[in-house]
Design an enzyme around this catalytic site. Structure first.
Site: not given
Length: 621
Positions: A559, A21, A365
């Site tokens: 993350e 890919d 957040d």
């Protein structure tokens, strides 16, 4: 076994065959044969490398040699065939922490100033006028390097002044110290990716990971930069950028100090200064009535500042701004410009952004738990953190300073900090504990009611040691199953998603996403209350998720994760940091790196064997 290869040739052939890919990685999504033959240039012996994981390891080893300009190299087959757990942990310990380390000084300034969040033609470094040494150092450096400018923040600057800096945002200086005969920046460790600065609560988890990996000096340096920020900017900043000057983050400074002294007893003068600074932060940031201290006796997140948060991507608030643009009969971009410049001031919109900035101060957040209401809430998370502050200060004063410590002519005793903690616990029991759900819920002190949103922050009191034994048991037996998925706990329950319309934006701190700080605080809480087997199970789930994704996706450590599909492929606001790299992951992501090292301290040897085999949690627990 060693294999001598032509790096450029093998690198090219491997990618042509296996990276189908063309994303410069070898992953489970590629459809090549997953079988590559290495030919030893000296012996002409062939070695077969099979499977996504081992081929990706080969690519990574080749990439290192290629970057170093080595044409013919000896590959160590043991590195290519390294067990996943050993490889991930080793790379975090030996490579990732170093790659993520920064300094703000002559040596490190260019790396800090030149990143994707710098919009000025000439990067700007802001520094507090209080830091006379720093002002002299950086203004001299400005003349020498001529590739950045220094601006000194005036004493007593206002929120309105900080807002004016948004037209010329920049990095905030951190501490300097004498080392080897010259001034050098006190090191800090960034989260990674686009987060190229020191973040508040990220830094605690990173520090805990550093301590496990025997990097005590870096963990202590993080504490030193916390102290610098409090003394020069008035708070531990959301991050050291100009637009964060009015915003702090979850208070974890005392927890870092406790972790440090449990690793090695430091110089008592060093510790005294830090405990005094923790007390200063507690009094001046968190316990100011009407600001972050409310009339219930509990606390809230309450960021200062004016208008919209500056750090979001263009168009982030369009759904919020649209009705106001219509109200003022302006195109949305023109209204936004007027609002940012304060040529239009709208009280209703200002109130919304008070909550939004405060939500960002919480570190969450964003989450539907806090949108539009954050500053009205005695939230479970901040009060758990402050209970831990109170207990930590008490314990540190008792253990190292004979039960009392002086700050600005006031003598603080361990006993009075214990009393503060007991008061907070009683108020949390009264206002936040819910006997029906067996969870801690945020308390709306304006409308005098608990909020129904069930968030992973319900486990923070477990970590802080705030729960009774009975409350802890109820949390583990009744609440925890509602958050648990194959790869750990989600940011909220699926039931809380039903509180919002089906077409509501998917918030990254809510279901179905999983985050390292939620996992780590849960594990530590479970251990504190004696739930050792459950702690091992929950740590295994998260480690399995990290390990599986790293094995299948070329070493990726992101993350956050989508726990519904056990994947780093997150399709929510802000995407996912730590997934964009070519050939070899060099950083991981700060608090996920730390959580991996921390989790390995919790699970037993049998579980480590199963982890290397990628045995799914449902086959074990």
């Amino acid at each position: 076994m060693k294999i001598v290869v032509d790096i450029a040739t093998v690198f090219r052939d491997l990618l042509l065959q296996e990276d189908t890919d063309n994303d410069k990685k070898i992953t489970k999504d590629d459809v090549g044969p997953k079988r590559f033959i290495l030919l030893d240039q000296k012996t002409k012996v062939e070695t077969v490398i099979e499977g996504t994981y081992f081929l990706a390891n080969l690519l990574q080893e080749l990439a290192v040699h290629k970057e170093n300009g080595i044409a013919i190299a000896t590959l160590d087959l043991a590195r290519i065939q390294e067990k996943p757990v050993d490889r991930i942990s080793r790379k975090i310990r030996d490579d990732y922490w170093n790659e993520l380390t920064r300094t703000i000084d002559k040596k490190g300034l260019e790396q800090i100033l030149k990143d994707e969040k710098t919009t000025n033609k000439i990067p700007t470094l802001y520094i507090s006028a209080k830091d006379v040494q720093g002002v002299n150092y950086f203004t001299t450096l400005e003349k020498e390097l001529k590739n950045f400018k220094v601006e000194v923040l005036p004493l007593g600057y206002t929120e309105e002044y900080v807002a004016t800096l948004n037209t010329k945002p920049g990095i905030l200086a951190l501490g300097l110290r004498q080392e080897s005969g010259s001034l050098q920046g006190i090191p800090f460790v960034i989260p990674g990716g686009r987060f190229n600065e020191m973040y508040g609560w990220d830094s605690y988890f990173i520090g805990a990971g550093l301590l496990i990996d025997n990097q005590l000096e870096k963990a202590m340096a993080i504490a030193d930069n916390f102290k610098y920020q409090i003394l020069h900017y008035g708070k531990i900043l959301n991050a050291n950028r100009s637009y964060y000057l009015t915003r702090t983050q979850p208070p974890l400074y005392s927890s870092l100090l406790v972790d440090i002294v449990q690793t090695k007893i430091p110089d008592l003068d060093w510790l005294r200064e830090h405990v005094q600074t923790v007390i200063l932060e507690y009094n001046t940031v968190w316990m100011v009535p009407g600001e972050r201290l409310t009339n219930t006796g509990l606390n809230r997140y309450k960021s200062g500042g004016v208008g919209m948060p500056f750090e979001v991507e263009p168009g982030h608030f369009d759904d919020i701004l649209a009705p106001f643009a219509l109200k003022y009969n302006l195109p949305i971009r023109e209204f936004e410009k007027h609002y940012l410049n304060r040529t239009i001031i709208d009280a209703v919109l200002d109130e919304y952004f008070v909550h939004d900035r405060s939500l960002r101060e919480s570190g969450h957040d964003t989450t539907n738990r806090l949108i539009g209401v954050c500053a009205n809430l005695n939230s479970v998370d901040v009060n758990s953190f402050l209970f831990k502050y109170e207990k930590d200060i008490s314990n540190l004063i008792a253990a190292f300073f004979g039960g009392s410590l002086q700050l600005n002519d006031i003598i603080y005793t361990a006993a009075e900090w214990d009393a503060k903690a007991e008061f907070r616990k009683s108020k949390m029991d009264e206002l936040c504990w819910n006997e029906t759900t067996n969870m801690y819920l945020d308390y709306d002190f304006i409308n005098k009611k608990q909020m129904p949103f069930e968030a992973a922050t319900t486990f923070f009191p477990l970590w802080a040691g705030l729960c009774s034994e009975q409350q802890a048991k109820k949390l583990v037996e009744n609440a925890l199953p509602q958050f648990t998925m194959a790869g750990g706990i989600t940011g909220s329950t699926i039931g809380s998603s039903a509180l919002f319309p089906p077409d509501a934006p998917q918030r990254q701190w809510d279901y179905p996403f999983g985050w390292a700080p939620h996992q780590v605080l849960l594990w530590q809480g479970l251990l504190q209350y004696g739930f050792k087997e459950k702690a091992q199970e929950m740590a295994y789930r998260w480690l399995w998720l990290i390990t599986t994704n790293a094995v299948e996706y070329n070493g990726t450590i992101p993350e956050k994760f989508d726990l519904e599909i056990s994947s780093h492929k997150v399709f929510a606001e802000y995407g996912n940091v730590g997934t964009e790299f070519d050939y070899i992951a060099k950083e991981g992501f700060g608090w996920v790196n730390a959580s991996y090292q921390m989790g390995l301290q919790i699970i037993n040897e049998l579980l480590k064997v199963k982890l290397n085999q990628l045995v799914p949690p449902e086959e074990i627990f």
